[in-house]
Scaffold this active site. Structure first.
Site, PDB file in Angstrom:
ATOM      1  N   PRO A 126     -25.098 -28.303  42.235  1.00 47.88           N
ATOM      2  CA  PRO A 126     -24.657 -28.095  43.620  1.00 47.88           C
ATOM      3  C   PRO A 126     -24.615 -29.389  44.429  1.00 47.88           C
ATOM      4  CG  PRO A 126     -26.571 -26.716  43.100  1.00 47.88           C
ATOM      5  CD  PRO A 126     -26.349 -27.612  41.933  1.00 47.88           C
ATOM      6  N   GLU A 163     -34.953 -25.257  38.008  1.00 51.42           N
ATOM      7  CA  GLU A 163     -34.715 -26.047  39.219  1.00 51.42           C
ATOM      8  C   GLU A 163     -33.738 -27.196  38.981  1.00 51.42           C
ATOM      9  OE1 GLU A 163     -35.901 -24.989  42.207  1.00 51.42           O
ATOM     10  OE2 GLU A 163     -36.487 -23.324  40.899  1.00 51.42           O
ATOM     11  N   ARG A 191      -5.926 -26.157  31.493  1.00 52.51           N
ATOM     12  CA  ARG A 191      -4.596 -25.727  31.955  1.00 52.51           C
ATOM     13  C   ARG A 191      -3.637 -26.889  32.124  1.00 52.51           C
ATOM     14  NH1 ARG A 191      -3.900 -20.963  34.389  1.00 52.51           N
ATOM     15  NH2 ARG A 191      -2.484 -21.825  35.942  1.00 52.51           N
ATOM     16  N   ASP A 226       2.869 -26.460  38.514  1.00 47.11           N
ATOM     17  CA  ASP A 226       3.551 -27.467  39.322  1.00 47.11           C
ATOM     18  C   ASP A 226       3.577 -27.064  40.785  1.00 47.11           C
ATOM     19  OD1 ASP A 226       6.094 -28.392  36.921  1.00 47.11           O
ATOM     20  OD2 ASP A 226       4.053 -29.079  37.225  1.00 47.11           O
TER      21      ASP A 226
HETATM   22  C1  4H3 Z   1     -23.833 -25.793  39.624  1.00 45.87           C
HETATM   23  C2  4H3 Z   1     -25.059 -25.504  39.037  1.00 45.87           C
HETATM   24  C3  4H3 Z   1     -24.418 -24.371  41.429  1.00 45.87           C
HETATM   25  C4  4H3 Z   1     -23.511 -25.219  40.835  1.00 45.87           C
HETATM   26  C5  4H3 Z   1     -25.943 -24.651  39.696  1.00 45.87           C
HETATM   27  C6  4H3 Z   1     -22.202 -25.520  41.492  1.00 45.87           C
HETATM   28  C7  4H3 Z   1     -29.262 -24.184  38.280  1.00 45.87           C
HETATM   29  C8  4H3 Z   1     -28.203 -26.294  38.314  1.00 45.87           C
HETATM   30  C9  4H3 Z   1     -30.207 -25.206  38.847  1.00 45.87           C
HETATM   31  C10 4H3 Z   1     -27.920 -24.848  38.195  1.00 45.87           C
HETATM   32  C11 4H3 Z   1     -29.708 -26.443  38.286  1.00 45.87           C
HETATM   33  C12 4H3 Z   1     -30.318 -25.181  40.343  1.00 45.87           C
HETATM   34  N1  4H3 Z   1     -25.578 -24.091  40.863  1.00 45.87           N
HETATM   35  N2  4H3 Z   1     -22.076 -25.217  42.784  1.00 45.87           N
HETATM   36  N3  4H3 Z   1     -27.158 -24.321  39.255  1.00 45.87           N
HETATM   37  O1  4H3 Z   1     -21.318 -26.030  40.849  1.00 45.87           O
HETATM   38  O2  4H3 Z   1     -30.135 -26.577  36.982  1.00 45.87           O
HETATM   39  O3  4H3 Z   1     -29.503 -26.004  41.033  1.00 45.87           O
END
Ligand code: 4H3
Length: 244
Positions: A88, A115, A153, A168
């Site tokens: 994230p 985590e 793709r 496209d």
């Molecule tokens: C990617 C991974 C959201 C995204 C994710 C995203 C679980 C990463 C854990 C895993 C860590 C907590 N969450 N938005 N989660 O692309 O290992 O962050």
């Protein structure tokens, strides 16, 4: 193009990689996906992949040892592979990044659980962190699938002629115009007359306007990056006027 996926849930990928466009691309050998079970790179009796965080706090962290071995294994025949961590806190993935990445040959995708992974793995091995949006998933696996699908793709031959023309049209940077198929009337709603007119210039014009309109309404931010004709601009001005 090769994708190596490092995961503690190898079964997660089974059916998604068998179905549809992606399934066909893999069958044809255009895309090669290798699932790497992180547990195969553990060294203890319990096949441990996680441990408690230094500094305390809730949850567990993926230990670096097995990740290092798994990445090294995936890189064995290709030191240039691009190592991506799904997270994230990564750069938010979009069509443009997808385009850039589609020029590369080999990706190693690390799917975190718990985590997240020990930061030293990020420092030592990860070329880029990617996020598929501002939300948290319970693991990186769904995000890895999203990225594999979007990049694949763009690989020549993965989409049929019909489908790639559609791809496209995303390059216009606009949201898509509405689609209709049979029947001509459904629940009291008719298909717009223009689509039955057989006048292809007129249909094209209508679709462009609908695309501009829906983009203006839902994602005005996209309009800043789009190439607009004088006619487009005039239409958008008209929409703005009506909105006041
Ligand atoms: C990617 C991974 C959201 C995204 C994710 C995203 C679980 C990463 C854990 C895993 C860590 C907590 N969450 N938005 N989660 O692309 O290992 O962050």
């Amino acid at each position: 193009m090769t994708f190596d996926i490092i995961t503690i849930f190898p079964n997660f990928f089974e059916s998604p990689l068998r179905e549809g466009v992606l399934g066909r691309a893999i069958k044809k050998g255009l895309i090669n996906v290798r699932i790497i079970n992180l547990r195969d790179f553990t060294t203890d009796r319990h096949r441990t992949t996680d441990d408690r965080p230094y500094g305390g706090g809730p949850g567990m962290v993926m230990i670096p040892g097995p990740l290092k071995e798994a990445i090294t294994h995936a890189k064995k025949d290709d030191k240039d592979a691009t190592v991506i961590l799904l997270s994230p806190r990564g750069e938010v993935f979009d069509h443009e990044i997808s385009r850039e990445l589609s020029k590369k040959e080999h990706f190693i995708l690390i799917c975190g659980r718990y985590e997240g992974v020990d930061e030293r793995i990020v420092k030592a091995f990860v070329d880029m962190e990617l996020s598929i949006g501002d939300f948290v998933l319970s693991g990186g696996e769904p995000a890895a699938l999203v990225i594999i699908d979007a990049i694949s793709r763009l690989v020549p031959g993965v989409l049929g002629k019909e489908e790639s023309a559609k791809e496209d049209s995303f390059a216009t940077g606009l949201l898509e115009y509405p689609h209709y198929t049979r029947p001509r009337e459904f629940m009291g709603m008719a298909v717009p007359d223009v689509l039955l007119s057989g006048d292809h210039k007129k249909i094209e014009g209508w679709r462009r306007k609908e695309a501009l309109k829906i983009t203006f309404e839902r994602r005005p931010d996209l309009l800043k990056r789009v190439e607009l004709s004088e006619e487009d601009k005039a239409f958008l001005e008209e929409l703005k006027r009506k909105n006041r």
